[in-house]
Design an enzyme around this catalytic site. Structure first.
Site, PDB file in Angstrom:
ATOM      1  CG  ASP A  58       5.256 -26.087 -32.544  1.00 46.58           C
ATOM      2  OD1 ASP A  58       5.377 -25.667 -33.716  1.00 46.58           O
ATOM      3  OD2 ASP A  58       4.982 -25.346 -31.578  1.00 46.58           O
ATOM      4  CG  HIS A  65       7.946 -27.248 -42.759  1.00 49.42           C
ATOM      5  ND1 HIS A  65       7.518 -27.242 -41.451  1.00 49.42           N
ATOM      6  CD2 HIS A  65       7.587 -26.042 -43.270  1.00 49.42           C
ATOM      7  CE1 HIS A  65       6.917 -26.077 -41.197  1.00 49.42           C
ATOM      8  NE2 HIS A  65       6.952 -25.339 -42.281  1.00 49.42           N
ATOM      9  CG  LEU A  79       1.085 -47.403 -35.392  1.00 51.96           C
ATOM     10  CD1 LEU A  79       0.956 -47.212 -33.891  1.00 51.96           C
ATOM     11  CD2 LEU A  79       2.345 -46.693 -35.894  1.00 51.96           C
TER      12      LEU A  79
END
Ligand code: IPE
Ligand code: IPE
Ligand code: MG
Length: 274
Positions: free
Chosen positions: A37, A54, A148
């Site tokens: 955020d 962004h 991962l």
């Protein structure tokens, strides 16, 4: 990738090196989830359009994924776009989707090289068909990755996920061959997007907001929460290390008592299925 490679990238004598050295490899979180955020605020501070925030957030994603893989974290889940985010202006959504496609295309080689398995959680069918195609290709190409597991939450809502899981569990229990079964936590969670994955041990939120914004509501039941004031585009591996160091200082009780040799995970104390 290995911790040795990771060490090699960190300047000797730095705070980062000290944090890495202080981590106990046996007490690493298996699953780290992050609410990314603050992109809009990052842009506003620089008098830039929100979308520039962004765009700037992509390097934070790249560095976090790489660091998580190097630290041998099993699962990393990044919250990239909520169902509620569809309320945002069309232009902002379009840019976010373009950035997503660019990111996946640019990172595919790295993911394959490091055996990262890419996985989307959320209502993928609500995304633009070209975005879906790009995501699907990345999931297929990385499907055999044994490093991962990198979940990205897109058009994701925690309540929606639980509702969908409840509906799927209901259909399952209505089948004649399952008449003898009853709904329990294990069965319900097997219908979640994260079925088969460990629940997050650590939930990180950037930019200081003290809320979970409909993220992994079921799975974070016993997650340790770490909120940092750092805005997502500024988040770097030292911020991840700081969260991990703080995580290892916490005492996890799962409702039990300290040092009583009690249950280590909430599932240990669930009543057995009838
Ligand atoms: C997070 O940054 C990215 C998404 C939710 C897509 P925000 O866009 O929410 O940034 P702030 O909260 O307005 O600063
Ligand atoms: C949460 O951020 C969603 C994502 C990070 C994708 P928001 O910025 O949408 O959350 P609120 O509106 O502050 O709760
Ligand atoms: Mg926000």
């Amino acid at each position: 990738m290995s911790k040795a490679d990771f060490k090699g990238q960190i300047p000797e004598g730095s705070t980062e090196a000290a944090m890495l050295a202080s981590l106990d490899e046996n007490r690493m979180p298996r699953h780290v989830a992050i609410i990314m955020d603050g992109n809009g605020r990052w842009a506003r501070q620089r008098r830039l359009p929100r979308v520039d925030g962004h765009r700037a957030g992509i390097s934070a994603v790249r560095e976090t994924v790489e660091a998580a893989a190097q630290l041998d974290i099993e699962v990393l889940t990044l919250y990239a776009f909520s169902r509620e985010n569809w309320k945002r202006p069309k232009d902002e959504i379009e840019t976010l989707m373009e950035l997503l496609k660019e990111f996946v295309a640019a990172e595919l080689g790295t993911m394959l090289k490091h055996r990262i398995r890419f996985n989307v959680i959320g209502r993928i069918h609500e995304l633009d068909p070209m975005v879906q195609k790009c995501l699907q290709e990345a999931m297929t190409l990385t499907a055999t990755g044994d490093g991962l597991l990198f979940n990205i939450a897109l058009s994701y809502g925690g309540r929606t996920e639980i509702t969908e899981a409840a509906a799927a569990a209901h259909r399952f229990l209505c089948r004649p061959e399952n008449q003898h079964r009853e709904l329990d936590e294990t069965l319900l969670s097997s219908f979640l997007y994260t079925s088969g994955q460990p629940d997050p041990d650590l939930l990180i939120r950037t930019s200081g907001e003290m809320r979970v914004s409909n993220f992994l509501l079921w799975q974070i039941a016993y997650a340790e929460i770490w909120v940092t004031e750092v805005l997502w585009p500024d988040f770097r591996r030292c911020d991840l290390l700081e969260a991990l160091v703080a995580f290892q200082k916490r005492e996890r009780r799962y409702g039990g008592l300290e040092n009583e040799g009690g249950p280590s995970r909430p599932t240990d104390v669930l009543a057995p299925s009838r």
